[in-house]
Design an enzyme around this catalytic site. Structure first.
Site, short mmCIF file in Angstrom:
data_model
loop_
_atom_site.label_atom_id
_atom_site.label_comp_id
_atom_site.label_asym_id
_atom_site.label_seq_id
_atom_site.Cartn_x
_atom_site.Cartn_y
_atom_site.Cartn_z
N SER A 126 0.84 -1.20 0.00
CA SER A 126 0.00 0.00 0.00
C SER A 126 0.88 1.25 0.00
O SER A 126 1.73 1.39 -0.88
CB SER A 126 -0.94 -0.09 1.21
OG SER A 126 -2.12 0.63 1.00
N ASP A 231 -10.13 -6.36 -3.41
CA ASP A 231 -9.67 -5.18 -2.64
C ASP A 231 -10.70 -4.06 -2.80
O ASP A 231 -10.89 -3.54 -3.91
CB ASP A 231 -8.30 -4.73 -3.17
CG ASP A 231 -7.66 -3.64 -2.30
OD1 ASP A 231 -8.41 -2.88 -1.65
OD2 ASP A 231 -6.43 -3.56 -2.27
N HIS A 259 -7.55 -6.08 0.57
CA HIS A 259 -6.38 -5.21 0.73
C HIS A 259 -5.29 -5.87 1.58
O HIS A 259 -4.11 -5.70 1.32
CB HIS A 259 -6.81 -3.87 1.33
CG HIS A 259 -5.79 -2.79 1.20
ND1 HIS A 259 -5.29 -2.39 -0.02
CD2 HIS A 259 -5.13 -2.05 2.13
CE1 HIS A 259 -4.39 -1.42 0.18
NE2 HIS A 259 -4.27 -1.21 1.46
N1 TYC Z 1 -2.87 3.38 1.34
C1 TYC Z 1 -3.45 2.89 2.60
C2 TYC Z 1 -2.39 2.08 3.29
O1 TYC Z 1 -1.24 2.34 3.13
C3 TYC Z 1 -4.67 2.10 2.41
C4 TYC Z 1 -5.77 2.83 1.71
C5 TYC Z 1 -5.91 2.75 0.34
C6 TYC Z 1 -6.68 3.55 2.43
C7 TYC Z 1 -6.95 3.38 -0.29
C8 TYC Z 1 -7.72 4.20 1.82
O2 TYC Z 1 -8.88 4.73 -0.15
C9 TYC Z 1 -7.85 4.11 0.45
N2 TYC Z 1 -2.74 1.10 4.11
#
Ligand code: TYC
Length: 279
Positions: A126, A231, A259
Site C-alpha cells: 500500500s 480489494d 487489501h
Molecule cells: N494506502 C493505505 C495504506 O497504506 C490504504 C488505503 C488505500 C486507504 C486506499 C484508503 O482509499 C484508500 N494502508
C-alpha cells in the site's frame, strides 16, 4: 560453580524457548537516520536481504507478523521498518508534506545502508509500496527485486471518494482498528489518520493526480505486482497501470484477496514472494 552456572543458563534458555520458540530469532533497535530515530525489527540469517515497508500508519508489528515469523530464515534476512512518526519511530509525530513518500523512500534506503545492507529487495504494502516504487526508481544500483501490493502511482477522483469514506475510523471494522489503537491510543490514531487522508488527497491537485508516475520508467529491478481481486479500497486500474509502466513487471492476482491479502492468505503470499525472490 561453573557447572551450576551452566545448568542455570540452560534452564533459562529452556524457559525462554517454551514461552516463545522464536524469541531469540528476532532483534530490534533504533538507528539515527536523517535526524530521526528509526525503529526496526530484524530476523533470519539468509544472504538475500529484504526490507518490509508497511502501509499508512503501519509498522512491522501491526502489518507484517506472518512475514516476520514465516519467511524462510535460512534464505532471507528480513528487516521491517517503522517510518518516521509511525509505530515506534516516534517522536516526531507524523506530518504529511507533499514530499512525504520521497522522504520515506530516502529514510528507508538510508536506514538499510546504516544497518550495513548494501544491496537488498523491497516488499511494500500500500503506502509502503508507493515508497518502494520511488526507492527502486531512484536507487537502481541498490535494489535487487521488488514486490508491491495495494499501491497506486496517482490519485483519481474515485480514490478521493474512497478516502473520504474511510476517513472516520469509528466506521472501521474492529479487526482493522484494534492493532492501530493498541499501537497509538485512540486519539493519536484517529487524528493522524485524518491527517493522512488530507495528505494523500493533496496529490489530486497535481496534474493527473500524480504521486510518482514519471518515476516508473526508471525502475529496472525485477518487479512483482500482487493484487487482491476483492480489494475494496484500491481499484484494479492501479496495479494494471503499474504493470503497463514498469518494464518487465508481472501481475499476480489473488481472486479472493482483499487489501490485507498478505495477512489473510499469508502462506500463499509468502511462498509466492519466496519463489519470486529466489528464481
Ligand atoms: N494506502 C493505505 C495504506 O497504506 C490504504 C488505503 C488505500 C486507504 C486506499 C484508503 O482509499 C484508500 N494502508
Amino acid at each position: 560453580m561453573a557447572t551450576l552456572l551452566c545448568k542455570r543458563r540452560l534452564c533459562i534458555f529452556a524457559v525462554l524457548r517454551r514461552v516463545s520458540p522464536n524469541a531469540r530469532l528476532f532483534s530490534s533497535g533504533k538507528k539515527s537516520v536523517n535526524g530521526v530515530e528509526l525503529f526496526y525489527q530484524q530476523t533470519g540469517q539468509g544472504d538475500h536481504s529484504v526490507l518490509l515497508l508497511p502501509g499508512a500508519l503501519g509498522s512491522g508489528q501491526t502489518d507484517f507478523g506472518p512475514q516476520m515469523e514465516k519467511l524462510d530464515k535460512r534464505r532471507f534476512t528480513v528487516v521491517a521498518w517503522d517510518p518516521r512518526g509511525y509505530g515506534r519511530s516516534r517522536p516526531p509525530d507524523r506530518d504529511f508534506p507533499l514530499d512525504f513518500f520521497h522522504r520515506d523512500a530516502k529514510d528507508a534506503v538510508d536506514l538499510m545502508q546504516a544497518l550495513g545492507f548494501r544491496h537488498f529487495s523491497l516488499l511494500g504494502w500500500s503506502d509502503g509500496g508507493i515508497t518502494a516504487l520511488i526507492a527502486a526508481a531512484l536507487n537502481p544500483a541498490i535494489i535487487k527485486k521488488m514486490v508491491v501490493w495495494g499501491s497506486n502511482a496517482y490519485v483519481s477522483e474515485q480514490d478521493l471518494k474512497i478516502y473520504s469514506a474511510v476517513r472516520d475510523v469509528s466506521m472501521w471494522s474492529e479487526r482493522m482498528r484494534r492493532p492501530m489503537e493498541e499501537m497509538y491510543g485512540p486519539e493519536y490514531f484517529s487524528q493522524t489518520w485524518e491527517r493522512w487522508v488530507d495528505g494523500i488527497s493533496q496529490f489530486a491537485h497535481n496534474p493527473q493526480g500524480n504521486i510518482c508516475r514519471e518515476l516508473l520508467q526508471l525502475i529496472i529491478c525485477p518487479t512483482l505486482i500482487v493484487h487482491g481481486a476483492k480489494d475494496p479500497i484500491v481499484p484494479s486500474f492501479h496495479p494494471e497501470y503499474l504493470l503497463r509502466k514498469i518494464q518487465g513487471s508481472r501481475l499476480h492476482v489473488l481472486p479472493e484477496g482483499k487489501h490485507n491479502l498478505h495477512l489473510r492468505f499469508a502462506t500463499e503470499f509468502n511462498s509466492l514472494v519466496e519463489d519470486f525472490l529466489t528464481e
